[in-house]
Scaffold this motif. Structure first.
Motif, PDB file in Angstrom:
ATOM      1  N   ASP A   1     -27.404  -5.605  15.312  1.00 40.56           N
ATOM      2  CA  ASP A   1     -28.554  -6.365  14.810  1.00 40.56           C
ATOM      3  C   ASP A   1     -28.911  -7.424  15.848  1.00 40.56           C
ATOM      4  OD1 ASP A   1     -30.468  -7.796  13.482  1.00 40.56           O
ATOM      5  OD2 ASP A   1     -29.144  -8.547  11.905  1.00 40.56           O
ATOM      6  N   PRO A   2     -30.059  -7.307  16.541  1.00 38.20           N
ATOM      7  CA  PRO A   2     -30.411  -8.292  17.571  1.00 38.20           C
ATOM      8  C   PRO A   2     -30.451  -9.724  17.048  1.00 38.20           C
ATOM      9  CG  PRO A   2     -31.839  -6.370  17.726  1.00 38.20           C
ATOM     10  CD  PRO A   2     -31.043  -6.218  16.464  1.00 38.20           C
ATOM     11  N   THR A   3     -30.881  -9.908  15.797  1.00 39.48           N
ATOM     12  CA  THR A   3     -30.945 -11.256  15.243  1.00 39.48           C
ATOM     13  C   THR A   3     -29.556 -11.879  15.131  1.00 39.48           C
ATOM     14  OG1 THR A   3     -32.925 -10.644  13.988  1.00 39.48           O
ATOM     15  CG2 THR A   3     -31.765 -12.628  13.305  1.00 39.48           C
TER      16      THR A   3
ATOM     17  N   ARG B   1     -37.175  -2.423  19.207  1.00 40.39           N
ATOM     18  CA  ARG B   1     -36.769  -2.611  17.813  1.00 40.39           C
ATOM     19  C   ARG B   1     -37.682  -3.581  17.074  1.00 40.39           C
ATOM     20  NH1 ARG B   1     -30.216  -2.344  17.878  1.00 40.39           N
ATOM     21  NH2 ARG B   1     -29.964  -1.172  19.789  1.00 40.39           N
ATOM     22  N   GLY B   2     -38.701  -4.080  17.757  1.00 43.76           N
ATOM     23  CA  GLY B   2     -39.653  -4.977  17.122  1.00 43.76           C
ATOM     24  C   GLY B   2     -39.620  -6.368  17.739  1.00 43.76           C
TER      25      GLY B   2
ATOM     26  N   ASP C   1     -45.091 -11.243  26.392  1.00 40.94           N
ATOM     27  CA  ASP C   1     -46.000 -11.123  25.252  1.00 40.94           C
ATOM     28  C   ASP C   1     -45.956 -12.430  24.456  1.00 40.94           C
ATOM     29  OD1 ASP C   1     -47.370 -10.544  22.920  1.00 40.94           O
ATOM     30  OD2 ASP C   1     -46.544  -8.526  22.732  1.00 40.94           O
ATOM     31  N   PRO C   2     -47.079 -13.118  24.272  1.00 34.88           N
ATOM     32  CA  PRO C   2     -47.071 -14.385  23.514  1.00 34.88           C
ATOM     33  C   PRO C   2     -46.530 -14.242  22.100  1.00 34.88           C
ATOM     34  CG  PRO C   2     -49.155 -14.111  24.687  1.00 34.88           C
ATOM     35  CD  PRO C   2     -48.416 -12.814  24.815  1.00 34.88           C
ATOM     36  N   MET C   3     -46.536 -13.018  21.554  1.00 34.72           N
ATOM     37  CA  MET C   3     -46.018 -12.812  20.207  1.00 34.72           C
ATOM     38  C   MET C   3     -44.503 -12.913  20.155  1.00 34.72           C
ATOM     39  SD  MET C   3     -48.636 -12.456  18.346  1.00 34.72           S
ATOM     40  CE  MET C   3     -47.865 -11.868  16.842  1.00 34.72           C
ATOM     41  N   TRP C   4     -43.849 -12.946  21.304  1.00 31.26           N
ATOM     42  CA  TRP C   4     -42.390 -12.987  21.315  1.00 31.26           C
ATOM     43  C   TRP C   4     -41.834 -14.366  20.983  1.00 31.26           C
ATOM     44  CZ3 TRP C   4     -41.611  -9.944  26.539  1.00 31.26           C
ATOM     45  CH2 TRP C   4     -41.927  -8.605  26.324  1.00 31.26           C
ATOM     46  N   SER C   5     -42.636 -15.411  21.119  1.00 29.07           N
ATOM     47  CA  SER C   5     -42.121 -16.746  20.856  1.00 29.07           C
ATOM     48  C   SER C   5     -43.268 -17.711  20.619  1.00 29.07           C
ATOM     49  CB  SER C   5     -41.280 -17.237  22.049  1.00 29.07           C
ATOM     50  OG  SER C   5     -40.896 -18.581  21.863  1.00 29.07           O
ATOM     51  N   ARG C   6     -43.000 -18.716  19.780  1.00 29.24           N
ATOM     52  CA  ARG C   6     -43.986 -19.777  19.574  1.00 29.24           C
ATOM     53  C   ARG C   6     -43.992 -20.749  20.744  1.00 29.24           C
ATOM     54  NH1 ARG C   6     -41.695 -21.238  13.727  1.00 29.24           N
ATOM     55  NH2 ARG C   6     -39.822 -20.719  14.918  1.00 29.24           N
TER      56      ARG C   6
END
Length: 696
Positions: free
Chosen positions: A269-271, A299-300, A323-328
């Motif tokens: 689990d990456p998280t 994996r998302g 990708d800007p969606m990878w982090s705030r």
């Protein structure tokens, strides 16, 4: 053995917790009307209900004795720190920015893991023997905080240092907040006790980065020191980003914790891995570097975000654009270049450590290979083991074999790997063709110097790859030339199987090709597209949907070839069928003509290897003059003749060769005429009359 000052400090703080627990137990006993009831905790009496309905008791006053003990323990720790001792509980509090209340909550939660008595005592205080760990409410009580104190409650909620860093796990989320269980992870307990072994969840992912590029490392270290918590290193070679990050952390005077995400399994689990990695980096005081990011992206985006938002400076590596969606948080994005010739030479010298003969220049031998710092280290080790097995010093063969051993197996699922077994002495080609092949070899050897050092890299998003076209009739030596070239460079040859590429469903062929090109860019090898016109054919006028999608496929290949960083050879029998746009994108075009009489004579001699037993005069001059065959045809004839001789248990004779020619003529649909076979025509006619259909 006397415990270390750090352990003494921890045990002293636990003694303070024990004193507070003892005071809480005494208060509970004093307010319990039936302390000897064997069913206590299983039901509520009327008197107990009345007590619950009364106004809640105020938080207990501070215990002067406990405060005095705490002061004594901390003074001893001050003295130890002044003498240079590492007090782990204090270092942990400083690293994770813990307040005094945080440290006390951590100790209350940790107590049952260090002393089993606290399990039963906590069960008594909870009025439930099954609840052997501290709850939120009990922890606040033992720390002298009111359960209605919002600031105190916030120390155990999401976003707090204890919870965010994974130092305390708040379990049972479905229960009311005050009755939720607190648990300290085993790794945190082990760290406070002096155990520095990494978290078990990270063991298989740990990598050993090789520092390089100290100049860029200093720049990265400066950016991190000035507040760049998240950095993304876009690399062109596997491990190059990790090496640069390691150089930066070394410049900052801190160790590196590097995780190779390529080793993640489908069950990981990456998280959870990210949480453990952030905690481990904090416990060690190490810089965290993880990658390649592509392994988690599949994996998302949530998996990448878990690493990117670790509350600790983290460096992520990968080949994709950020990708800007990878982090705030906005990262510092740095493009990691390739090691220069001097840096690569230094890496080889450092890892070979004088094991090679003085006259062997390892860096020159390994010029065609694009290896990162970690790959160089592994290749050097593999070469040393190979030479040790053979009982000799390391030679170029060992170095090349060690480098090839670093190739991932992913491409072998999409292509057939061929280990080159022939060299320049085995191939027969005109001088002009050989010159073009040597030119192609030179491009592979010196592309880093020409494109990098000399600034000849093409603009417009062009990659640094090398692409060549081998054009000629079947059997003229195109495949063998690709094998010779691969052997000269010390690279493996990967032949693309069209059956694994072409798909009848729209878009699938492009996906298969993308997988091939992506895998090939991480492999030190040569891609060989045989019958390339099947894939790289001309675009045509669009008359229906089939034409449209066929043209899209060719257009995709045109674009992908421009960005390819590896070496690719296209072979075709029908050069006119290739799209003209490919010509501009090709670095070298090599024509393979049909061999003339002189070259055919050499081919006959080479195809009959020295190990083949021969009769006296095989009249190879006549065969070369009379029969206009390609090298592939001549090889087939020689193999057929060898089988005929082996079946008859004798040496190869001219009769066997003539029969081999006859059988090759049949395959080609040619007629056997006396003008070509001359004095040996009777062998053909005799075999036709006596043997009937060919035996082979």
């Amino acid at each position: 053995m006397k415990p270390s000052p750090s352990l003494e400090h921890l045990l002293g703080r636990l003694a303070v917790v024990e004193a507070r627990v003892k005071a809480a137990v005494n208060r509970r006993r004093a307010g319990d009307p039936e302390p000897d009831d064997p069913f206590r905790g299983l039901y509520l009496t009327e008197e107990q209900v009345d007590q619950l309905l009364d106004a809640p008791a105020p938080p207990p006053p501070p215990d002067p004795a406990a405060a005095e003990d705490l002061s004594r323990v901390e003074k001893a720790a001050d003295t130890a720190e002044a003498e240079g001792e590492d007090i782990r509980l204090r270092r942990l509090a400083k690293t994770f920015d813990l307040e005094p209340l945080d440290a006390e909550l951590l100790l209350v939660s940790l107590a049952p893991d260090l002393d089993a008595r606290f399990e039963r005592l906590y069960g008594y205080l909870h009025d439930d023997v099954t609840r052997r760990r501290a709850s939120v409410g009990l922890s606040l009580e033992l720390c002298g905080a009111s359960p209605a104190d919002a600031r105190a409650r916030r120390r155990l909620q999401g976003g707090s240092p204890l919870v965010e860093a994974g130092l305390i796990l708040v379990e049972d989320p479905d229960r009311p907040f005050l009755t939720r269980t607190l648990r300290v992870p085993d790794r945190v307990a082990a760290h406070l006790l002096g155990d520095d072994r990494p978290d078990h969840a990270l063991t298989t992912l740990l990598a050993s980065p090789i520092s390089w590029d100290e100049q860029d490392g200093e720049a990265l270290a400066r950016a991190i020191a000035e507040g760049a918590r998240l950095c993304y290193l876009r690399e062109r070679l596997a491990g190059a980003g990790r090496g640069l990050a390691a150089a930066a952390f070394a410049g900052m005077g801190i160790p590196t914790l590097a995780l190779d995400l390529a080793r993640l399994t489908v069950d990981d689990d990456p998280t959870a891995i990210a949480a453990a990695a952030g905690r481990e980096a904090g416990l060690r005081g190490a810089g965290l570097v993880v990658g390649p990011v592509e392994q988690v992206v599949e994996r998302g985006a949530l998996g990448v975000r878990a690493f990117a938002e670790i509350p600790w400076p983290v460096v992520i590596t990968g080949t994709r654009n950020w990708d800007p969606m990878w982090s705030r948080e906005i990262p510092l994005v740095v493009d990691v270049g390739l090691p220069g010739p001097e840096e690569r030479a230094g890496m080889w010298r450092a890892h070979l450590d004088g094991d090679t003969p003085k006259e062997l220049d390892a860096a020159a031998v390994m010029t065609p290979f694009r290896l990162g710092p970690e790959q160089v280290a592994r290749a050097a080790t593999a070469a040393r083991l190979r030479a040790s097995y053979a009982g000799r010093s390391i030679d170029p063969t060992d170095l090349r074999a060690g480098a090839r051993a670093q190739n991932a197996a992913g491409l072998e699922r999409l292509a057939r790997r061929i280990e080159p077994a022939v060299g320049w002495q085995d191939i027969v080609l005109p001088a002009d063709t050989l010159a073009h092949l040597h030119e192609l070899s030179a491009r592979a050897r010196y592309r880093e110097r020409v494109l990098g050092e000399w600034g000849m890299r093409k603009g417009g998003g062009r990659g640094g790859g090398i692409t060549a076209l081998f054009a000629g009739e079947s059997g003229t030596g195109k495949t063998m030339a690709a094998e010779v070239l691969s052997g000269e460079l010390g690279l493996d040859l990967y032949t693309i199987d069209l059956a694994t590429v072409v798909d009848k469903y729209i878009g699938e062929t492009e996906k298969n090709l993308e997988r091939i090109f992506s895998e090939a860019e991480g492999v030190n090898g040569v891609l060989f597209f045989d019958e390339a016109d099947a894939l790289f054919g001309k675009r045509s006028e669009v008359k229906d949907a089939h034409d449209r999608y066929a043209n899209i496929e060719v257009a995709y290949l045109l674009q992908r070839m421009e960005t390819f960083e590896g070496m690719a050879i296209l072979a075709t029998n029908l050069r006119a069928n290739l799209d003209e746009a490919f010509t501009r994108r090709l670095d070298v075009i090599v024509d393979f003509p049909m061999p003339d009489e002189r070259h055919r004579r050499s081919l006959w001699e080479k195809c009959l290897s020295p190990e083949v037993p021969r009769e006296g005069d095989l009249d190879l001059d006549f065969l070369a003059k009379s029969f206009e065959f390609s090298g592939g045809n001549i090889r087939n004839i020689c193999v057929t003749a060898a089988y005929l001789a082996a079946d008859a248990e004798r040496s190869v004779s001219v009769e066997d060769l003539i029969r081999g020619v006859q059988r090759e003529y049949r395959k080609l649909g040619r007629l056997c005429v006396e003008a070509e076979f001359g004095p040996y025509f009777h062998l053909v006619s005799t075999s036709e009359a006596l043997d009937g259909p060919p035996r082979l």
